[in-house]
Design a protein around this motif. Structure first.
Motif, PDB file in Angstrom:
ATOM      1  N   LYS A  32       0.726  -1.159   0.002  1.00 35.13           N
ATOM      2  CA  LYS A  32       0.132   0.028  -0.083  1.00 35.13           C
ATOM      3  C   LYS A  32       0.867   1.170   0.120  1.00 35.13           C
ATOM      4  CE  LYS A  32      -2.479  -2.079   3.278  1.00 35.13           C
ATOM      5  NZ  LYS A  32      -2.966  -1.996   4.674  1.00 35.13           N
TER       6      LYS A  32
ATOM      7  N   ASN B 209     -12.439   3.493   2.778  1.00 39.70           N
ATOM      8  CA  ASN B 209     -11.895   3.546   4.135  1.00 39.70           C
ATOM      9  C   ASN B 209     -12.693   4.844   4.866  1.00 39.70           C
ATOM     10  OD1 ASN B 209     -10.520   1.350   4.564  1.00 39.70           O
ATOM     11  ND2 ASN B 209      -8.601   2.091   4.402  1.00 39.70           N
TER      12      ASN B 209
ATOM     13  N   THR C 193     -16.761   5.562   6.766  1.00 38.54           N
ATOM     14  CA  THR C 193     -18.174   5.075   7.187  1.00 38.54           C
ATOM     15  C   THR C 193     -19.148   5.014   5.974  1.00 38.54           C
ATOM     16  OG1 THR C 193     -17.913   5.552   9.493  1.00 38.54           O
ATOM     17  CG2 THR C 193     -20.347   5.260   8.544  1.00 38.54           C
TER      18      THR C 193
ATOM     19  N   GLY D 184      -8.738  -9.136   0.497  1.00 40.68           N
ATOM     20  CA  GLY D 184      -9.196  -8.964   1.931  1.00 40.68           C
ATOM     21  C   GLY D 184     -10.230  -7.660   1.891  1.00 40.68           C
TER      22      GLY D 184
ATOM     23  N   LEU E 237     -14.127  -6.529   0.668  1.00 37.16           N
ATOM     24  CA  LEU E 237     -15.533  -6.801   0.407  1.00 37.16           C
ATOM     25  C   LEU E 237     -15.912  -5.683  -0.646  1.00 37.16           C
ATOM     26  CD1 LEU E 237     -17.543  -9.118   0.248  1.00 37.16           C
ATOM     27  CD2 LEU E 237     -18.754  -7.641   1.819  1.00 37.16           C
TER      28      LEU E 237
ATOM     29  N   TYR F  76     -20.379  -3.710   2.212  1.00 38.09           N
ATOM     30  CA  TYR F  76     -21.183  -4.098   3.536  1.00 38.09           C
ATOM     31  C   TYR F  76     -22.761  -4.024   3.396  1.00 38.09           C
ATOM     32  CZ  TYR F  76     -16.419  -3.832   5.756  1.00 38.09           C
ATOM     33  OH  TYR F  76     -15.173  -4.017   5.957  1.00 38.09           O
ATOM     34  N   PHE F  77     -23.289  -3.005   2.674  1.00 36.59           N
ATOM     35  CA  PHE F  77     -24.547  -2.864   2.484  1.00 36.59           C
ATOM     36  C   PHE F  77     -25.232  -3.451   1.533  1.00 36.59           C
ATOM     37  CE2 PHE F  77     -23.064   0.511   5.288  1.00 36.59           C
ATOM     38  CZ  PHE F  77     -23.805   0.270   6.435  1.00 36.59           C
TER      39      PHE F  77
ATOM     40  N   LEU G 132     -25.057  -6.913   0.899  1.00 36.95           N
ATOM     41  CA  LEU G 132     -25.054  -8.161   1.116  1.00 36.95           C
ATOM     42  C   LEU G 132     -26.364  -8.945   0.655  1.00 36.95           C
ATOM     43  CD1 LEU G 132     -22.697  -8.289   4.028  1.00 36.95           C
ATOM     44  CD2 LEU G 132     -22.279  -9.584   1.989  1.00 36.95           C
TER      45      LEU G 132
ATOM     46  N   TYR H 277      -3.756  -5.648   4.940  1.00 32.85           N
ATOM     47  CA  TYR H 277      -4.439  -4.720   5.834  1.00 32.85           C
ATOM     48  C   TYR H 277      -3.593  -3.776   7.046  1.00 32.85           C
ATOM     49  CZ  TYR H 277      -4.879  -8.248   9.596  1.00 32.85           C
ATOM     50  OH  TYR H 277      -4.540  -9.071  10.399  1.00 32.85           O
TER      51      TYR H 277
ATOM     52  N   GLY I 167     -10.223  -1.695  12.429  1.00 34.01           N
ATOM     53  CA  GLY I 167     -11.274  -2.091  11.635  1.00 34.01           C
ATOM     54  C   GLY I 167     -11.191  -1.950  10.164  1.00 34.01           C
ATOM     55  N   ASN I 168     -10.073  -1.634   9.624  1.00 40.15           N
ATOM     56  CA  ASN I 168      -9.894  -1.580   8.063  1.00 40.15           C
ATOM     57  C   ASN I 168      -9.782  -2.838   7.507  1.00 40.15           C
ATOM     58  OD1 ASN I 168     -10.396   1.115   7.671  1.00 40.15           O
ATOM     59  ND2 ASN I 168      -8.320   1.813   7.648  1.00 40.15           N
ATOM     60  N   ASN I 169     -10.536  -3.840   7.662  1.00 37.02           N
ATOM     61  CA  ASN I 169     -10.390  -5.007   6.771  1.00 37.02           C
ATOM     62  C   ASN I 169     -11.886  -5.609   6.854  1.00 37.02           C
ATOM     63  OD1 ASN I 169     -10.755  -7.439   8.810  1.00 37.02           O
ATOM     64  ND2 ASN I 169      -9.299  -6.058   9.693  1.00 37.02           N
ATOM     65  N   THR I 170     -11.850  -6.457   5.872  1.00 37.71           N
ATOM     66  CA  THR I 170     -13.412  -6.908   5.665  1.00 37.71           C
ATOM     67  C   THR I 170     -14.130  -7.591   6.944  1.00 37.71           C
ATOM     68  OG1 THR I 170     -13.094  -7.162   3.327  1.00 37.71           O
ATOM     69  CG2 THR I 170     -14.954  -8.433   4.258  1.00 37.71           C
ATOM     70  N   SER I 171     -13.327  -8.069   7.763  1.00 34.54           N
ATOM     71  CA  SER I 171     -13.928  -8.773   9.085  1.00 34.54           C
ATOM     72  C   SER I 171     -14.106  -7.759   9.783  1.00 34.54           C
ATOM     73  CB  SER I 171     -12.997  -9.695   9.519  1.00 34.54           C
ATOM     74  OG  SER I 171     -11.867  -9.205  10.006  1.00 34.54           O
ATOM     75  N   GLY I 172     -13.690  -6.657   9.666  1.00 31.73           N
ATOM     76  CA  GLY I 172     -13.949  -5.500  10.418  1.00 31.73           C
ATOM     77  C   GLY I 172     -13.647  -5.388  11.862  1.00 31.73           C
TER      78      GLY I 172
ATOM     79  N   VAL J 285     -20.820 -12.817   4.156  1.00 32.66           N
ATOM     80  CA  VAL J 285     -19.549 -12.584   4.175  1.00 32.66           C
ATOM     81  C   VAL J 285     -18.784 -13.652   4.336  1.00 32.66           C
ATOM     82  CG1 VAL J 285     -17.781 -11.014   4.937  1.00 32.66           C
ATOM     83  CG2 VAL J 285     -19.872 -10.188   5.128  1.00 32.66           C
TER      84      VAL J 285
ATOM     85  N   LEU K  52     -17.757   4.753  11.984  1.00 31.65           N
ATOM     86  CA  LEU K  52     -18.868   4.191  12.672  1.00 31.65           C
ATOM     87  C   LEU K  52     -18.230   2.856  13.599  1.00 31.65           C
ATOM     88  CD1 LEU K  52     -22.083   4.131  12.894  1.00 31.65           C
ATOM     89  CD2 LEU K  52     -22.037   2.123  11.601  1.00 31.65           C
TER      90      LEU K  52
ATOM     91  N   TYR L 226     -20.772  -1.604  10.999  1.00 31.56           N
ATOM     92  CA  TYR L 226     -21.734  -2.047   9.814  1.00 31.56           C
ATOM     93  C   TYR L 226     -22.466  -3.015  10.154  1.00 31.56           C
ATOM     94  CZ  TYR L 226     -18.438   0.939   7.342  1.00 31.56           C
ATOM     95  OH  TYR L 226     -17.383   1.826   6.763  1.00 31.56           O
ATOM     96  N   PHE L 227     -22.238  -3.878  11.174  1.00 30.24           N
ATOM     97  CA  PHE L 227     -23.103  -5.173  11.266  1.00 30.24           C
ATOM     98  C   PHE L 227     -23.816  -5.028  12.447  1.00 30.24           C
ATOM     99  CE2 PHE L 227     -20.029  -6.869   8.210  1.00 30.24           C
ATOM    100  CZ  PHE L 227     -20.778  -7.089   7.177  1.00 30.24           C
TER     101      PHE L 227
END
Lengths: 457, 457
Positions: free
Chosen positions: A9, A110, A112, A383, A385, A422-423, A425, B82, B109-114, B178, B385, B422-423
């Motif tokens: 990155k 990255n 919200t 990694g 989504l 994330y929104f 799914l 990540y 939190g900057n990865n898909t698993s959050g 996910v 968030l 997010y979830f």
């Protein structure tokens, strides 16, 4: 893959972040056509536009000549909250594909709001506040733009009234809830609080709304409420100006490592991400300083550039907003309800349209099941989504990388990863369950929508 | 706020990223007590543990002396996807609070698993693969850990079988989806595919499951399926070892700018984030090289450290797993169904428990409506968030910053922002609608759960 000179990155430092937006129009010899007044069919004047939009934004909208606009300090401070966005070298994807291509993506998710929309939301909210306004109104479909605007307004203490298409309001309660976190009021559209909303509800009692109707409600409230203006998240020239931050940062990051992309790929709905990503690269191409291949990727279910016509059309289905000259499928065109992958707008940014008409850019349309297939492949190795919108660009990038695998060419590919999924799914679930189809509009369907347009050209 | 010497976000370069995990136990004079075999009540041997866990992870679990463990190159490469995670200077929050305190947070939190769970998921999946296993099993409640493990296994091509508490499986379909994106199989628990699942379903036909039951099912499948082992996302010593990456990166980032925190705050459920965040700082304190104030923050509805007892207990409600010596509310304790804010585990990491028992750390319990109030305040100014779990630490940090405002002290506060929310928008919605309550267990309720435990001490 162990020790690479180029990191996974690339982050700019805060000192390296751009201090100006770049106005691509300044380098275009064929300028985008002006917006037309829907009553007189004459170019909209600044005075006319200022009844709907903030004064400073009207100046940005109409200025085809100034190449750079200073980014106000307050906006630069806000940008620092979630920017610089990383430029990612997709080492893992390259390995998975066994391609000699070098793949980079600019990741804008990255924050919200989960997308690049925030780049323009904060700018528009800032100028509204600077003008002494109390608040802004807007519409949102799936909710990305509404979320971004809510965040920006919540930060600045500006009132934010979002009209959300009723079916999204009911089916995407999480997006609505994020907007409430940021203090926005969210009204399902059509609503009883506007004249146009009441009219539509009387005519179609059970309607779940449309973007066109939500735009009309948002504009009505902005025009009739003292201290309010209307704001929009895509299509407009001002939005592409703000979104140039995407391309400027990407180019600075690549320049740091002496990397020059061969192919630049962006998904295209209204053109906000695509126009922003390509801006500084396209500027070089227009000035004859460098050459790049640009690819706009759109859904086969809403194929604006690949199957639309280049002509004047309304930006809204209600036909109350100004007309823009653009590639369009006709403002009454509605993508199939089965289409889950975003990018549902019938038209396209006038800037992007003019560049495409002038041959500076290619366009591809892709099918949504293939888009979700690419999204999943990407998620598993990178990694992140991805949002369905972004995944159109992922698919095109993978396809180009596979061509390199066949030819052995070591091309450098840059694409825009506009946001996270994330929104989205429910759409991924449909895909996993084999319930997603690939509806493609017929020629007759597109012709019928275009035939309903007034002749202006 | 214009030009600050310390940037909004401090990113380490890839070269600066830690190459070793830090094992806090090496610097503890009172070591955490060993796990006990539930049958013999004798310390679990490596051989016994290896029927359930991977061999390399068993070594890490039992090693109280080696201070540093090399991070394998493959895991370091995955981390680069990540990480490094940003250390953020919360300038906007400081301004909002008008506090002289300097607030930093480490954002995981900057990865898909959050969440931070991925740090240990990839390590555990890596060692499973290195041992030649086919796959791993685990349980998940809300789904953060299951998502992280799915990502890690999907990346490494390892089979991943997740037992998800049935009520979460039904109420959180997005998390489940996910996991499917990453190729995991997700089974609602209790299920018909295990002996323990069938037994529970026969006894309680309509049950929506519990974490304890899901653990029992995951362990049963791991033990009975050749080539499979069980993995766990918190509580264990090995997990805290892997999570030390959080604190190591945070400390390196602060050291770069010569910043020394006065107060370090982490939310505490099973202790994975807290133990990881504090590790290198606590090491300095244990070695007498520096002093810090550490605060563990837990929900008032599940007040393990503040109202539990320090004793041996089972990690699962089914009482089939080894016993750990820890602060506990009793393995039969169930937090109220009204509790939305995560951190529902009845016990606590043995390492964290020992440090707390020895007086190296403070603990606070907070009410969930105040947690969500702090979460919203944070989201509006910092643009992230937060997960409800992380928001416990946010609330404590805000409270400390407000004290500084009263006293005028310029304290430096570091807290762990473990993940994104997010979830968790159903919980945010409850909060907005005024439907969230603050259930606090009575002394009698806790005493009853503790009374059901076998006497081991």
């Amino acid at each position: 893959m162990a020790e690479n000179k180029i990191p996974y990155k690339i982050y700019l430092t805060e000192d390296e972040m751009p201090r100006q937006w770049y106005n691509l129009r300044a380098d275009m010899s064929n300028k985008p056509a002006p917006l037309l007044n829907p009553g007189t069919l004459q170019p909209m004047t600044a005075t006319e536009l200022e009844t709907v939009f903030c004064a400073e934004l009207v100046q940005q909208e109409l200025d085809n000549d100034t190449p750079y606009f200073d980014i106000p300090q307050e906006i630069r401070d806000f940008y620092k909250m979630y920017r610089p966005a990383p430029l990612v070298r997709a080492y893992c994807l390259e390995e998975k594909l066994q391609t000699p291509a070098k793949i980079y993506y600019k990741f804008e998710g990255n924050n919200t709001s989960g997308s690049h929309k925030l780049n323009s939301a904060i700018a528009q909210a800032y100028y509204a506040k600077a003008q002494g306004l109390k608040g802004v109104t807007t519409e949102t479909g799936a909710g990305q733009w509404g979320t971004a605007l809510s965040m920006a307004c919540g930060y600045l203490g500006l009132d934010c009234r979002v009209f959300m298409v009723k079916c999204s309001y009911e089916q995407k309660p999480f997006r609505r809830e994020v907007m409430r976190v940021h203090g926005a009021s969210v009204t399902p559209s059509p609503s009883e609080i506007t004249q146009v909303g009441r009219k539509i509800l009387a005519e179609f009692p059970g309607t779940t709304g449309s973007l066109g109707c939500a735009i009309s409600e948002a504009v009505e409230v902005a025009v009739n409420t003292p201290g309010y203006r209307y704001v929009l998240g895509s299509v407009l020239n001002q939005v592409l100006l703000h979104q140039s931050i995407i391309g400027l940062e990407a180019k600075l990051a690549l320049d740091k490592y002496g990397v020059k992309p061969d192919i630049i790929i962006g998904c295209a709905g209204g053109g906000s991400n695509l126009g922003g990503l390509i801006a500084p690269f396209m500027g070089e191409k227009l000035r004859g300083e460098a050459d790049y291949r640009f690819i706009a990727v759109e859904p086969a279910s809403c194929p604006t550039l690949t199957r639309g016509e280049y002509r004047y059309d309304f930006c809204d289905t209600g036909m109350v907003c100004p007309l823009a000259k653009m590639y369009t499928l006709g403002s009454s065109f509605m993508p199939s309800a089965d289409h889950a992958g975003g990018l549902r707008f019938h038209g396209m940014s006038s800037i992007v349209s003019q560049l495409y008409a002038d041959g500076y850019m290619e366009a591809q349309s892709v099918r949504q099941t293939e888009v979700f297939q690419a999204a999943e492949e990407f998620a598993r190795v990178e990694g992140i989504l991805p949002a369905p919108e972004s995944s159109h660009a992922i698919l095109a990038a993978i396809n180009e990388a596979k061509k390199c695998q066949e030819t052995g060419e070591e091309k450098t590919i840059l694409f825009g990863l506009t946001g996270t999924g994330y929104f989205d799914l429910v759409a991924y679930e449909k895909f996993h369950n084999g319930e997603m189809n690939n509806y493609i509009p017929s020629d007759a369907e597109i012709a019928a929508a275009l035939a309903r347009l007034p002749k202006v050209d």
